[in-house]
Design an enzyme around this catalytic site. Structure first.
Site, PDB file in Angstrom:
ATOM      1  N   ILE A 194      -5.002 -22.740  12.705  1.00 25.07           N
ATOM      2  CA  ILE A 194      -5.011 -21.768  14.400  1.00 25.07           C
ATOM      3  C   ILE A 194      -6.850 -22.066  14.357  1.00 25.07           C
ATOM      4  CG2 ILE A 194      -4.265 -19.899  15.446  1.00 25.07           C
ATOM      5  CD1 ILE A 194      -2.126 -21.699  14.253  1.00 25.07           C
ATOM      6  N   GLU A 195      -7.122 -22.574  15.954  1.00 23.50           N
ATOM      7  CA  GLU A 195      -8.437 -22.494  16.164  1.00 23.50           C
ATOM      8  C   GLU A 195      -8.205 -22.145  17.729  1.00 23.50           C
ATOM      9  OE1 GLU A 195     -10.443 -26.371  15.801  1.00 23.50           O
ATOM     10  OE2 GLU A 195      -9.281 -27.461  13.938  1.00 23.50           O
TER      11      GLU A 195
END
Length: 238
Positions: A96-97
């Site tokens: 998750i970025e």
């Protein structure tokens, strides 16, 4: 899966076919590969998120519902369209970025409740946080959700492998594993770029990586191994 809860899949040129009348990828060749790899004792998990894509949850309720969808489409559940047909994956990896921080603990909890319905099979929950601690997007989830392994990206940041030993911060992640993680047996992997072109910074040659790995292994019992980003660039430790 670089789009959710409205699912978008991207497997580069390994799969470009879709279900009839749908934009959802249908990948029977990858399905056959998954089964072959599993027959050889390999674990195959689906990565969710990435550096580019449209994803994120607006609420815990939405995240829980999407866990049901994920179970039905990629694991032992049933769905009208399953990208890998009857192949059953071994887990998921949260990379998750972007897209916010909401819902991931609820997603993990609901997905693990599905995993528990199939006790004869080992399923895994993984994450791929950036090396700065705590991670900007998964920091709270890492403390509240169950993880079996964490593939820390020691590149593209001040704490990358190229900053060893001054700023390289495996010690922070080892401390998290032993004092903050729900699963005290969680394993932390050294994430390394597979070539100079695989990351903006952080690439080191195979010999240097081996030296760092052995030094970390001698000090930190949470070490699980090495993660390489990614196979297309792979030459760092060959």
């Amino acid at each position: 899966m670089n789009g959710f809860p409205n699912i978008i899949l991207n497997f580069a040129n390994a799969c470009e076919t879709t279900f009839e009348g749908s934009s959802l990828l249908h990948c029977p060749n990858i399905a056959a590969d998954i089964k072959y790899c599993q027959s050889q004792g390999k674990v195959v998990i689906l990565s969710m998120g990435g550096a580019a894509g449209s994803y994120g949850f607006s609420s815990d309720s939405q995240a829980s519902q999407f866990a049901d969808t994920t179970w039905n489409m990629f694991f032992k559940g049933t769905a009208a369209q399953r990208p890998f047909d009857d192949a059953v994956l071994d887990g998921i990896d949260l990379d998750i970025e972007g897209g916010g921080t909401s819902g991931y603990t609820a997603f993990i909890s609901q997905l693990r409740s599905h995993f528990a319905s199939d006790p004869g099979r080992q399923y895994y929950i993984a994450a791929a946080p950036q090396c700065p601690f705590p991670d900007a997007y998964l920091g709270s989830t890492l403390n509240s959700g169950w993880f079996d392994m964490v593939y820390v990206q020691f590149y593209n940041n001040y704490c990358g492998l190229n900053a060893y030993p001054t700023w390289f911060n495996f010690a922070d992640w080892d401390n998290w594993a032993k004092t903050q993680s729900i699963n005290k047996n969680v394993k932390v992997y050294i994430g390394a770029p597979g070539s100079p072109s695989a990351a903006s910074s952080g690439y080191i040659d195979g010999s240097t990586l081996s030296t760092i790995f052995n030094a970390v292994r001698s000090k930190y019992t949470s070490l699980g191994g090495i993660m390489t980003w990614d196979h297309a660039y792979y030459n760092a430790v060959s």
